[in-house]
Design an enzyme around this catalytic site. Structure first.
Site, mmCIF file in Angstrom:
data_model
loop_
_atom_site.group_PDB
_atom_site.id
_atom_site.type_symbol
_atom_site.label_atom_id
_atom_site.label_comp_id
_atom_site.label_asym_id
_atom_site.label_seq_id
_atom_site.Cartn_x
_atom_site.Cartn_y
_atom_site.Cartn_z
ATOM 1 N N GLY A 36 31.128 35.091 31.837
ATOM 2 C CA GLY A 36 30.220 34.535 32.784
ATOM 3 C C GLY A 36 29.990 35.502 33.903
ATOM 4 N N GLY A 44 27.601 36.770 36.083
ATOM 5 C CA GLY A 44 26.635 36.764 37.043
ATOM 6 C C GLY A 44 27.206 36.717 38.387
ATOM 7 N N GLY A 64 30.970 35.396 38.484
ATOM 8 C CA GLY A 64 31.997 36.136 37.909
ATOM 9 C C GLY A 64 32.201 37.530 38.177
ATOM 10 C CG ASN A 105 28.254 24.828 40.936
ATOM 11 O OD1 ASN A 105 29.181 24.835 41.709
ATOM 12 N ND2 ASN A 105 27.477 25.335 40.952
ATOM 13 C CE LYS A 145 30.531 24.596 45.708
ATOM 14 N NZ LYS A 145 30.916 25.375 44.331
ATOM 15 C CG ASN A 147 27.377 22.316 44.631
ATOM 16 O OD1 ASN A 147 26.997 23.440 45.279
ATOM 17 N ND2 ASN A 147 28.127 22.443 43.635
ATOM 18 C CG ASN A 173 22.881 23.665 44.407
ATOM 19 O OD1 ASN A 173 22.374 24.791 44.265
ATOM 20 N ND2 ASN A 173 23.908 23.758 44.702
ATOM 21 C CB SER A 209 23.409 28.762 42.191
ATOM 22 O OG SER A 209 24.058 27.560 42.483
ATOM 23 C CD GLU A 232 25.319 25.003 36.749
ATOM 24 O OE1 GLU A 232 26.282 25.312 36.079
ATOM 25 O OE2 GLU A 232 25.406 24.896 38.064
#
Length: 315
Positions: free
Chosen positions: A19, A21, A24, A113, A195, A199, A203, A266, A278
């Protein structure tokens, strides 16, 4: 651009990044910068990275270095540590990507995530291999092999279903030596819920409120009120599930978010780029886990429903 040989002997052995992106490339790049043998599985960025190397622009100092880029996991071969940074929506691909990277004591560290990622890896590759890491970092991929590091960078790392082992401390120590702020946590499950406190609201509202960044969210009193309500509900749910989170977490996260300025989370970037969001890992799974314990999450449920409608409209 040819990869350089490691300058420092690495106690982590061979490392694979699955991964490549923003997450990573950033963390893998930091490890490679400080002498670790890192191999990146790259697809769309492969040619650019082979030709130009990996670039990280950062308030901690810019980095430009050649790296080991590969098109297939078979080209990488068995590794000692596999860092998984791909989107949760692509987890099915791990069933083919990970086996060529395994040997007897290979460690799998997921930086993904949401909830359920460690369980997925444990089911298919053995629970004893699995660690999880929660990334608190403000980064974006701005071009092929180009990462912009805006702020923060901390990783909270823990073992799946057990307390830290010597290997957990060793990995964290090597990360810190590589300019990665890494802390070992006693409970990975609690860290996962912590987290989610950031998120889920940021998000989610960035998409549900019409494609806006964190600065716009916090500049709107109604949206900030909603952020706070979501955060409190998540913290209370975590406590009911046995995960006590810091009492000042809401204020700390909101203050830290203000320092990010006009940051696009993200999930918003995925949404704007037409990529799969996600949804289940970040919003759906927490609701389901709470429901199994007899706990309702009405504010998160409302946001989850809004997101499903938004995504359906765009499909």
């Amino acid at each position: 651009m040819q990869p350089r040989s490691p300058e420092i002997s690495s106690s982590l052995g061979r490392i694979a990044i699955i991964g490549a992106g923003a997450v990573g490339c950033y963390y893998g790049g930091r490890l490679a910068q400080h002498g670790h043998e890192v191999h990146f599985l790259m697809r769309s960025d492969y040619e650019a990275v082979v030709r130009e190397g990996l670039r990280i622009t950062s308030y901690q100092g810019d980095v430009h270095l050649p790296v080991n880029a590969h098109k297939t996991a078979e080209d990488i071969g068995p590794c000692d540590l596999v860092i998984i940074a791909m989107k949760v929506t692509s987890n099915a691909a791990l069933l083919d990507l990970i086996p060529p990277l395994l040997k007897e004591k290979t460690v799998l560290l997921t930086l993904q995530n949401g909830l359920g990622n460690e369980e997925f890896l444990a089911q298919h590759f053995g629970a004893e291999r699995v660690l999880g890491g929660l990334c608190f970092v403000c980064i974006n991929r701005i071009g092929p092999g180009q990462i912009h590091h805006i702020a923060q960078g901390r990783i909270n790392m823990g073992e799946h279903t057990r307390t830290p082992l010597p290997r957990t401390q060793l990995i964290a120590e090597e990360f810190r030596r590589s300019l990665i702020d890494c802390h070992v946590v006693e409970s990975l499950a609690a860290a996962r819920w912590q987290k989610l406190v950031w998120n889920i609201p940021f998000n989610g509202l960035s998409i549900a409120a019409g494609g806006i960044d964190t600065e716009v969210i916090l500049a709107n009193p109604a949206l900030e009120t909603r952020v706070r309500a979501l955060m409190v509900e998540i913290i209370q749910t975590a406590a009911c599930l046995g995960h006590t989170l810091p009492p000042d977490l809401v204020e700390t996260m909101i203050s830290n978010t203000r320092t990010m300025a006009a940051y696009k989370p993200s999930s918003l970037i995925d949404y704007l780029d037409g990529k799969e969001v996600e949804l289940e890992a970040i919003w759906g799974e927490p609701i389901r886990q709470a429901a199994q314990a007899g706990i309702a999450m009405p504010f998160v449920q409302e946001l989850y429903d809004e997101l499903k409608n938004r995504l359906a409209e765009k499909a």
